[in-house]
Motif scaffolding. Structure first.
Motif, PDB file in Angstrom:
ATOM      1  N   HIS A 553       0.858  -1.186   0.000  1.00 53.44           N
ATOM      2  CA  HIS A 553       0.000   0.000   0.000  1.00 53.44           C
ATOM      3  C   HIS A 553       0.892   1.232   0.000  1.00 53.44           C
ATOM      4  O   HIS A 553       1.906   1.275   0.701  1.00 53.44           O
ATOM      5  N   ALA A 554       0.495   2.234  -0.771  1.00 56.64           N
ATOM      6  CA  ALA A 554       1.264   3.478  -0.826  1.00 56.64           C
ATOM      7  C   ALA A 554       0.548   4.545  -0.024  1.00 56.64           C
ATOM      8  O   ALA A 554      -0.654   4.756  -0.186  1.00 56.64           O
ATOM      9  N   LEU A 555       1.268   5.220   0.895  1.00 59.94           N
ATOM     10  CA  LEU A 555       0.658   6.265   1.709  1.00 59.94           C
ATOM     11  C   LEU A 555       1.479   7.537   1.646  1.00 59.94           C
ATOM     12  O   LEU A 555       2.707   7.507   1.436  1.00 59.94           O
ATOM     13  N   PHE A 556       0.798   8.650   1.847  1.00 58.22           N
ATOM     14  CA  PHE A 556       1.514   9.909   1.971  1.00 58.22           C
ATOM     15  C   PHE A 556       0.695  10.840   2.847  1.00 58.22           C
ATOM     16  O   PHE A 556      -0.529  10.909   2.722  1.00 58.22           O
ATOM     17  N   VAL A 557       1.381  11.522   3.770  1.00 59.57           N
ATOM     18  CA  VAL A 557       0.726  12.558   4.560  1.00 59.57           C
ATOM     19  C   VAL A 557       1.495  13.850   4.342  1.00 59.57           C
ATOM     20  O   VAL A 557       2.708  13.825   4.113  1.00 59.57           O
ATOM     21  N   ALA A 558       0.777  14.983   4.387  1.00 63.01           N
ATOM     22  CA  ALA A 558       1.460  16.246   4.114  1.00 63.01           C
ATOM     23  C   ALA A 558       0.673  17.401   4.690  1.00 63.01           C
ATOM     24  O   ALA A 558      -0.518  17.273   4.991  1.00 63.01           O
ATOM     25  N   TYR A 559       1.362  18.558   4.859  1.00 64.69           N
ATOM     26  CA  TYR A 559       0.636  19.785   5.173  1.00 64.69           C
ATOM     27  C   TYR A 559       1.278  20.924   4.404  1.00 64.69           C
ATOM     28  O   TYR A 559       2.450  20.867   4.018  1.00 64.69           O
ATOM     29  N   THR A 560       0.481  21.947   4.165  1.00 69.14           N
ATOM     30  CA  THR A 560       0.960  23.078   3.381  1.00 69.14           C
ATOM     31  C   THR A 560       0.166  24.308   3.782  1.00 69.14           C
ATOM     32  O   THR A 560      -0.986  24.178   4.199  1.00 69.14           O
ATOM     33  N   PRO A 561       0.694  25.513   3.666  1.00 67.89           N
ATOM     34  CA  PRO A 561       2.114  25.845   3.471  1.00 67.89           C
ATOM     35  C   PRO A 561       2.912  25.469   4.715  1.00 67.89           C
ATOM     36  O   PRO A 561       2.398  25.579   5.822  1.00 67.89           O
ATOM     37  N   ALA A 562       4.161  25.089   4.493  1.00 67.17           N
ATOM     38  CA  ALA A 562       4.961  24.583   5.606  1.00 67.17           C
ATOM     39  C   ALA A 562       5.163  25.625   6.696  1.00 67.17           C
ATOM     40  O   ALA A 562       5.146  25.300   7.874  1.00 67.17           O
ATOM     41  N   GLU A 563       5.300  26.904   6.303  1.00 61.45           N
ATOM     42  CA  GLU A 563       5.597  27.961   7.295  1.00 61.45           C
ATOM     43  C   GLU A 563       4.373  28.271   8.149  1.00 61.45           C
ATOM     44  O   GLU A 563       4.483  28.570   9.336  1.00 61.45           O
ATOM     45  N   ASN A 564       3.228  28.260   7.503  1.00 63.06           N
ATOM     46  CA  ASN A 564       2.012  28.646   8.205  1.00 63.06           C
ATOM     47  C   ASN A 564       0.895  27.699   7.775  1.00 63.06           C
ATOM     48  O   ASN A 564       0.098  28.027   6.910  1.00 63.06           O
ATOM     49  N   PRO A 565       0.840  26.532   8.369  1.00 69.16           N
ATOM     50  CA  PRO A 565      -0.015  25.464   7.840  1.00 69.16           C
ATOM     51  C   PRO A 565      -1.493  25.849   7.720  1.00 69.16           C
ATOM     52  O   PRO A 565      -2.054  26.463   8.625  1.00 69.16           O
ATOM     53  N   ARG A 566      -2.054  25.497   6.597  1.00 72.69           N
ATOM     54  CA  ARG A 566      -3.475  25.729   6.378  1.00 72.69           C
ATOM     55  C   ARG A 566      -4.196  24.402   6.117  1.00 72.69           C
ATOM     56  O   ARG A 566      -5.292  24.187   6.612  1.00 72.69           O
ATOM     57  N   PHE A 567      -3.571  23.530   5.323  1.00 79.66           N
ATOM     58  CA  PHE A 567      -4.220  22.259   5.000  1.00 79.66           C
ATOM     59  C   PHE A 567      -3.326  21.083   5.363  1.00 79.66           C
ATOM     60  O   PHE A 567      -2.107  21.143   5.188  1.00 79.66           O
ATOM     61  N   ALA A 568      -3.953  20.021   5.874  1.00 81.85           N
ATOM     62  CA  ALA A 568      -3.231  18.772   6.112  1.00 81.85           C
ATOM     63  C   ALA A 568      -3.933  17.685   5.314  1.00 81.85           C
ATOM     64  O   ALA A 568      -5.159  17.682   5.221  1.00 81.85           O
ATOM     65  N   ALA A 569      -3.155  16.801   4.723  1.00 83.90           N
ATOM     66  CA  ALA A 569      -3.754  15.788   3.860  1.00 83.90           C
ATOM     67  C   ALA A 569      -3.164  14.429   4.153  1.00 83.90           C
ATOM     68  O   ALA A 569      -2.043  14.292   4.644  1.00 83.90           O
TER      69      ALA A 569
END
Lengths: 620, 382
Positions: A553-569
């Protein structure tokens, strides 16, 4: 000839006991007999007058169900006002004749008419039977005009649920169905045959809001049950509308991207509010098809389909989270003071514990690594050692702090809790002792550990903000500042260390998540890849050489923008091979679409046509 | 004893029919007649939609009773375990293959006909326990292992029906099973210990009730709290019964029941119709008829010369008793509404079929029960 086993003594014992049982039965029947005497003879004076007054019948009135809207106000679920024709056999005299008169105005097939007549014969003549639904307004007018010649016929308004959002919101909106089982404690209005209740998705999750409250009309009836006049009553209170946090147009883009994979799911959270900005799972289904008279055949096909389209993988799909939980192990170790930014652990490609060897995904090893480098390169051996030092209980505690192994009540009843294993759990579930090797595996998100994409998105949001973000599917009207979420109890310096490493995962050479890079001039992104093993063979053979069902299974977690986070996925691609190669570009495309539709101040430019820096790396 | 040729095996069909306990059949017919009259009355003085079908169903079931009665008891003895096994298998399969009817998965669709496994089990459990005690030498019934086996025979179907969920059947299995064990001679000590354990656990159970269960108990104790929901049934039924008085309002004159105030009036709450129209006297006659039937069944058991027959008859009697007791208690508000029909009076084919097949087995046991069955003729399983 006599059976010695059935001699007189045995029979006498049976007879004695039969007498005892019979005596008990007689006593019990006497008890109910006495109870009847109490009610009927002694209580007659009290109940007689009550019966005289009991000429008031109560008719329940169904409330109108609230609508479900997306954040832009688009209607996802609404009610169509429909008309239907009802026949009361007791008032009709000759139901068959009345029915055939109705047939001249409303088309009712002969089969249906026969079916209705047969049903009327089987039930009480006072019970209204619906003989035609979806009747036009003109037909209703005609029927009312002819009312004197159509005794026992009346027309009623009812509502039918309609869905407009299509497959992109199918899992989220859900659908309604008949009340299959009426509990004694349920709202009495559910007894009405026309009532529908939410069966899945927001329809079920927000049932308490959209259902409304039934009304009651009190009627005075004569001794034959005919209505003399309407008395007072309460109007039904319609259900309230629910505005969801998702945007149907955005959902379309996200689902289209997901559909490039066979089975995948993705969740994006707005970390400032906890709102679910996007959520999709493929394969998907269209609620309109399920709600509007789906045939038994298609329904069975939908339930039995190999890829389970009815399953919302974003909240109900539980997967080994793989390396995406390395931040959990890292924060647990930092909090326990077992390592700092400068400490190094050596990776020579394998880790040995109690004669058992655990391999790093990189055969040759990573050499001596700091925490930063270990997260960036997703070194397994580093985290084996870290897990060994910190222990399973601390890992489990941090996992719970970050939202794993917990239900978040986001508004979808199909949400699953995942699993954060610990020795107590194993004792209760398997009645076995915890093994040291299981701690090692938990440290890299393998073994028993399971998480849903929603939980992984929550984990990422909590790491990005340091606050206990709670996901919700309902739009927050008064979206307050982030401060309304309490702080998670981890030092800022520790969180910063992990965040910097996540930034390096995407932006440094040697990072495993380079494919998630949003492009020059676009907001920065921090993330973590995960590749969770499905079969033993997968570590020996190239992924592409394996049958699809055995690939990782392939997974990825991320948030953006890195400096001032608005979205997490968070995203999962089932059997997608490696997180960096499959899930990272998926999250990139989804986040670009989300940023594009969000407040323009956080996003740089248009989203389409961006290709990340290619680095189809593979990691464990 | 020299029953010899009169042992029930070789007297021919007519001879066997002659041996059927006809007084019991007459009592059953009287009960069903009262039921048909009540069904006629609920439908506002019409044989449609219920009374006619009720009467026809009863006549078919009566023929079935006589047919079962003349089949040699050995056949039922041989079938006991296989049928129990099949019933158990069906119960286990319900969650997988069951058809969802009225929200509860209780039915299995066998192509042409649907069967309710818990109904089959009601008969199979009695037969299997009777078969077990026929084989087991009576001196040994109280040995711990010999007590554990029948407990397992009872507990497995109880657990499976609780899962459906079907509380009514689970209770019936437990009562039926335990009473047969008692009649088979299992030592008093076991029952005393079990009773003590239940009493001991009671405070613990009460303390751990869910909110909705508490609420159900509260509504049961005070129906006025929820006059349109669960309490409605009980309140309306009590008013109908109480307004009937000693002699009732007369046939077809009951206003409460006719006016749809009483819900489920033709099925579970049929007793409130009878109580309203025929008064306390009418219900007392009905109760007396049930009592008479139970008494006759006890006599039949007494006269039987083997344990299998006695327990088969006792099982039939117990089933009737439990249904009557729970139903009347429910209608009069002594126990919460659980959905148990009044035997042969309530409308509905499922419970009637089960009760009548059970009665047929009891008749077969009575007709053929004059002959002792040797333990040595019987293997533990076949």
């Amino acid at each position: 000839m006599l059976d010695r086993n059935d001699d007189d003594e045995i029979r006498r014992r049976f007879n004695r006991r039969a007498l005892l049982v019979g005596g008990t039965q007689a006593a019990a029947l006497s008890l109910v007999g006495w109870r009847l005497f109490d009610l009927q003879v002694l209580g007659h004076g009290r109940y007689g007058p009550l019966a005289e007054e009991n000429r008031i019948s109560v008719q329940l009135l169904a409330p109108k169900r609230g609508r479900i809207l997306d954040r832009a106000g688009r209607v996802l679920a609404d009610n169509d006002e429909m008309f239907r024709v009802v026949l009361v056999p007791a008032l009709a005299g000759d139901p068959a004749a009345v029915l055939s008169s109705v047939q001249r105005i409303v088309s009712i097939s002969t089969e249906d008419a026969d079916k209705h007549l047969r049903r009327m014969k089987r039930q009480s003549p006072n019970l209204p039977t619906v003989i035609a639904e979806g009747v036009s307004f003109e037909q209703v007018a005609q029927l009312n005009l002819l009312a004197p010649q159509l005794p026992g016929i009346r027309t009623e308004i009812y509502w039918r649920r309609r869905y407009y959002g299509g497959a992109p919101v199918g899992h989220i909106v859900g659908y309604v169905g008949n009340v299959e089982r009426f509990g004694v404690d349920d709202d009495a209005v559910l007894r009405l045959p026309e009532m529908r209740i939410g069966k899945s998705g927001a329809e079920a999750g927000f049932e308490g809001i959209v259902r409304g409250v039934g009304g009651a009309q009190r009627l005075e009836v004569d001794a034959r049950g005919r209505i003399i006049r309407n008395l007072d009553g309460t109007e039904p209170a319609p259900g309230r509308d629910v505005t969801l946090s998702i945007d149907q147009a955005l959902q379309q883009i996200v689902l289209a991207r997901l559909q490039r994979e066979r089975r995948a799911a993705c969740v994006v959270l707005d970390v400032t509010t906890g709102e679910i900005a996007a959520m999709a799972s493929t394969p998907a289904f269209d609620a309109a098809e399920v709600a509007e008279g789906i045939t038994e055949q298609s329904w069975q096909r939908l339930i039995a389909a190999e890829d389970h389209p009815l399953l919302n993988r974003a909240v109900a799909g539980q997967y080994p989270p793989g390396s995406t939980v390395k931040m959990v192990t890292a924060l647990a170790a930092l909090k326990a003071g077992l390592i700092d930014a400068k400490d190094r652990i050596s990776c020579d490609g394998a880790f040995t514990l109690a004669d058992q060897s655990y391999r790093c995904w990189k055969r040759g090893g990573h050499g001596r690594m700091t925490l930063h480098e270990a997260i960036r390169s997703s070194c397994d051996v580093y985290f084996f050692e870290l897990a060994r030092r910190v222990g399973i209980r601390a890992i489990a505690a941090t996992a719970h702090d970050l939202g794993l192994g917990e239900l978040h009540d986001c508004g979808l009843p199909d949400e699953k809790a995942g699993l954060v294993p610990d020795p107590d759990w194993k004792r209760g579930r398997w009645n076995a002792s915890w093994l040291a090797g299981e701690t090692i595996l938990a440290g890299i998100g393998q073994g028993y550990m399971l998480a849903t994409p929603l939980q992984l998105a929550v984990m990422t949001a909590r790491i990005a903000t340091g606050r206990r973000i709670k996901p919700t599917l309902e739009r927050r009207v008064h979206a307050g500042p982030r401060a309304e979420f309490s702080s998670i109890d981890y030092a800022d310096t520790h969180l910063e260390l992990v965040r910097a490493a996540m930034l390096a995962v995407v932006n440094d050479t040697g990072g495993t998540g380079a494919n998630a890079y949003l492009g020059p001039g676009r907001p920065s992104i921090a993330g973590k890849t995960g590749t969770s093993q499905v079969s033993r063979a997968s570590s020996e053979t190239a992924q592409s050489a394996l049958p699809w069902g055995q690939r990782d299974h392939a997974l990825f977690v991320a948030y953006t923008p890195a400096e001032n986070p608005r979205f997490a996925a968070a995203a999962i691609v089932e059997h997608g091979g490696s997180g960096g190669a499959t899930a990272a570009p998926l999250v990139r495309d989804v986040l670009l679409a989300v940023l594009d539709r969000a407040d323009p101040s956080v996003t740089g430019s248009a989203a389409d046509g961006v290709v990340g820096r290619g680095n189809p790396g593979r990691e464990g | 004893m020299s029953y010899g040729s009169a042992s029930g095996d070789d007297v021919g069909v007519l001879g066997k029919l002659w041996r059927v306990h006809w007084p019991a059949i007459i009592v059953v017919c009287l009960i069903a007649t009262i039921g048909t009259a009540a069904q006629y009355s609920v439908a506002d003085g019409s044989f449609q939609p219920w009374a006619e079908r009720h009467a026809l169903r009863f006549l078919v079931a009566l023929a079935l009773v006589l047919a079962i009665a003349i089949v040699n008891i050995d056949v039922w003895l041989k079938l006991a375990y296989p049928v129990y096994g099949v019933a158990l298998l069906m119960l286990a399969l319900v969650p997988l293959a069951g058809v969802e009817a009225l929200g509860a998965r209780r039915w299995i669709d066998l192509g042409a006909l649907t069967v309710q496994p818990s109904e089959v089990m009601k008969l199979a459990l009695v037969a299997a326990l009777a078969r077990y005690y026929q084989w087991l030498p009576p001196q040994l019934v109280s040995r711990p292992l010999n007590v554990l086996i029948p407990i397992a025979l009872i507990a497995v179907p109880v657990a499976l029906t609780l899962r459906q969920p079907d509380l009514g059947s689970a209770v019936l299995f437990t009562v039926l099973g335990l009473s047969l064990m008692f009649l088979a001679g299992v030592s008093f000590l076991y029952f005393a210990a079990a009773a003590a354990a239940v009493v001991g656990a009671l405070p613990f159970i009460l303390a751990n009730l869910h909110d909705y269960q508490r609420r159900r108990i509260e509504i049961f104790l005070d129906p006025n709290q929820d006059p349109l929901g669960a309490g409605y049934h009980i309140t309306q039924s009590k008013i109908a019964l109480g307004s009937g008085g000693v002699s009732g309002k007369g046939f077809l004159q009951g206003t409460q029941s006719q006016l749809d105030f009483v819900p489920e009036k033709h099925t579970d709450f049929i007793a409130s119709i009878i109580g309203e129209e025929w008064g306390f006297a009418g219900l007392l006659v009905l109760l007396a008829l049930y009592g008479l039937l139970l008494f006759m069944l006890v006599l039949m058991a007494w006269r039987s010369r083997n344990r299998f027959s006695r327990l088969l008859i006792a099982g039939s009697a117990m089933t009737f008793f439990v249904y009557v007791f729970i139903n009347i208690s429910m209608v009069t508000g002594l126990v919460p509404v659980v959905g148990v029909p009044l035997p042969l009076v309530s409308y509905g084919g499922t419970s009637m079929t089960t009760l009548m097949i059970g009665l047929g087995l009891a008749m077969s046991a009575y007709v053929h029960g004059q002959r002792p069955i040797r333990g040595s003729e019987l293997g533990p399983f076949l």
